[in-house]
Design an enzyme around this catalytic site. Structure first.
Site, PDB file in Angstrom:
ATOM      1  CG  HIS A 193      -5.949   1.385   5.041  1.00  0.00           C
ATOM      2  ND1 HIS A 193      -5.547   2.349   5.937  1.00  0.00           N
ATOM      3  CD2 HIS A 193      -4.881   0.577   4.847  1.00  0.00           C
ATOM      4  CE1 HIS A 193      -4.277   2.127   6.262  1.00  0.00           C
ATOM      5  NE2 HIS A 193      -3.849   1.059   5.626  1.00  0.00           N
TER       6      HIS A 193
ATOM      7  CB  SER B 104       5.304  -1.782  11.955  1.00  0.00           C
ATOM      8  OG  SER B 104       4.776  -0.477  12.168  1.00  0.00           O
TER       9      SER B 104
ATOM     10  CD  GLU C 111      -3.460  -2.986   7.193  1.00  0.00           C
ATOM     11  OE1 GLU C 111      -2.304  -3.090   6.785  1.00  0.00           O
ATOM     12  OE2 GLU C 111      -4.200  -2.053   6.882  1.00  0.00           O
TER      13      GLU C 111
ATOM     14  CG  ASN D 252      -1.706   1.240   1.414  1.00  0.00           C
ATOM     15  OD1 ASN D 252      -1.788   2.058   0.502  1.00  0.00           O
ATOM     16  ND2 ASN D 252      -2.307   1.406   2.579  1.00  0.00           N
ATOM     17  CD1 TRP D 253       3.167   1.038  -2.996  1.00  0.00           C
ATOM     18  CD2 TRP D 253       3.262   2.318  -4.830  1.00  0.00           C
ATOM     19  NE1 TRP D 253       3.780   0.308  -3.980  1.00  0.00           N
ATOM     20  CE2 TRP D 253       3.860   1.065  -5.123  1.00  0.00           C
ATOM     21  CE3 TRP D 253       3.210   3.271  -5.844  1.00  0.00           C
ATOM     22  CZ2 TRP D 253       4.390   0.757  -6.378  1.00  0.00           C
ATOM     23  CZ3 TRP D 253       3.730   2.971  -7.094  1.00  0.00           C
ATOM     24  CH2 TRP D 253       4.325   1.727  -7.358  1.00  0.00           C
ATOM     25  CE  LYS D 254       0.152   3.397   4.925  1.00  0.00           C
ATOM     26  NZ  LYS D 254      -0.117   3.534   6.335  1.00  0.00           N
TER      27      LYS D 254
ATOM     28  N   GLY E 128       2.278   2.081  10.689  1.00  0.00           N
ATOM     29  CA  GLY E 128       3.153   3.235  10.531  1.00  0.00           C
ATOM     30  C   GLY E 128       3.801   3.680  11.837  1.00  0.00           C
TER      31      GLY E 128
ATOM     32  N   GLY F 153       2.892  -1.210   4.296  1.00  0.00           N
ATOM     33  CA  GLY F 153       2.836   0.218   4.013  1.00  0.00           C
ATOM     34  C   GLY F 153       4.228   0.772   3.759  1.00  0.00           C
ATOM     35  N   GLY F 154       4.849   1.301   4.810  1.00  0.00           N
ATOM     36  CA  GLY F 154       6.150   1.967   4.672  1.00  0.00           C
ATOM     37  C   GLY F 154       7.175   1.161   3.893  1.00  0.00           C
TER      38      GLY F 154
ATOM     39  CD  GLU G 285      -3.271   5.232   6.826  1.00  0.00           C
ATOM     40  OE1 GLU G 285      -3.239   5.363   5.595  1.00  0.00           O
ATOM     41  OE2 GLU G 285      -2.318   4.761   7.484  1.00  0.00           O
TER      42      GLU G 285
HETATM   43  C1  PEP Z   1      -0.712  -0.082   5.890  1.00  0.00           C
HETATM   44  O1  PEP Z   1      -0.707   1.046   5.462  1.00  0.00           O
HETATM   45  O2  PEP Z   1      -1.654  -0.827   5.576  1.00  0.00           O
HETATM   46  C2  PEP Z   1       0.388  -0.519   6.756  1.00  0.00           C
HETATM   47  C3  PEP Z   1       0.340  -1.727   7.268  1.00  0.00           C
HETATM   48  O3  PEP Z   1       1.411   0.374   6.967  1.00  0.00           O
HETATM   49  P1  PEP Z   1       2.841   0.089   7.678  1.00  0.00           P
HETATM   50  O4  PEP Z   1       3.393  -1.169   7.086  1.00  0.00           O
HETATM   51  O5  PEP Z   1       3.676   1.280   7.358  1.00  0.00           O
HETATM   52  O6  PEP Z   1       2.574  -0.059   9.144  1.00  0.00           O
END
Ligand code: PEP
Length: 248
Positions: free
Chosen positions: A93, A210, A165, A9-11, A171, A231-232, A95
């Site tokens: 998600h 993470s 999640e 997920n590039w957000k 994040g 994500g990151g 967010e």
């Molecule tokens: C996400 O955005 O779905 C996510 C899991 O982010 P991160 O890996 O950065 O925690």
């Protein structure tokens, strides 16, 4: 045996050039056995789809409208995502739930739209830190999952990927321990099994929060963890590919 799944997920990150380069690097290096999907921002879906054309890497949207079409300024429909070459889409998600106040009912309607247009929905569920500390984790994820089972039916989980999640791990650098994640994954699977044990046994339930190259293998080794939503670490080809390799 469930085939593992890893999504990136590039957000709201990147540029056209970055989308082409990152998607291209993933396609070029990817030769493993798990399913891989990337979720770039909407304006870069074309670049990502072009880079992934003819490969095993699927491209998806980060969100979709719960509506079919119409006067919904700023929204993107499932049909539009399909039209530009997407094969998957994230729904619910944290967010989106947190900053855009998406309800369980809206998320369920989004999943239904995705299914109707042949997009593989990735249904995100997870509790906040307050909810975990109040001992509500099981109730929260059961409610979020239950809303989609009620709206779309259990058979839909033959096509839905569920992403657990925990909001406190997204994040933040704070990962759920493999045992903490496994416990919730097992709860989610047993909830599905109450409606259909065969479907529950084949539904991919992936972990997000993470995940990094250093912790992916241990998480993915848990009995009910079928991969990850990243994500990151999805923004660097080497990190993302190393997480994919941990999945197979
Ligand atoms: C996400 O955005 O779905 C996510 C899991 O982010 P991160 O890996 O950065 O925690």
């Amino acid at each position: 045996m469930r085939r593992k799944w890893v999504g990136g997920n590039w957000k709201m990150h990147g540029s056209r050039a970055m989308a082409s380069a990152l998607a291209g690097a993933i396609v070029e290096a990817r030769n493993g056995h798990c399913d891989v999907a990337i979720f770039p921002p909407f304006p870069y879906l074309r670049e990502a789809c072009a880079a992934c054309a003819g490969s095993q890497v699927m491209v998806g949207g980060q969100d979709l409208s719960e509506h079919e079409t119409g006067a919904f300024t700023g929204e993107v429909s499932a049909a539009m995502l399909r039209d530009v070459g997407c094969g998957a889409v994230l729904a619910g998600h944290s967010e989106r739930r947190q900053y855009h106040h998406e309800t369980d009912a809206q998320v369920a309607a989004k999943v239904a739209q995705a299914l109707e247009h042949d997009l593989a929905p990735v249904l995100c569920v997870g509790e906040s830190l307050d909810e975990r500390e109040a001992g509500q984790t099981a109730a929260v994820v059961a409610r979020q999952l239950g809303a989609v089972v009620a709206h779309c039916g259990i058979a839909a989980f033959g096509r839905i990927v569920v992403a657990y999640e925990p909001v406190w791990a997204i994040g933040t650098g704070r990962t759920a321990s493999p045992a903490q994640a496994q416990e919730v994954h097992a709860l989610l699977r047993s909830q599905l099994a109450r409606d259909d044990a065969r479907i529950a046994g084949s539904t991919r339930i992936v972990y997000g929060g993470s995940v990094k190259p250093g912790n992916a293998a241990e998480l993915f080794a848990q009995a009910d963890i079928d991969g990850g939503l990243i994500g990151g670490a999805a923004l660097q080809a080497t990190d993302f590919l190393s997480i994919c390799s941990a999945a197979g």
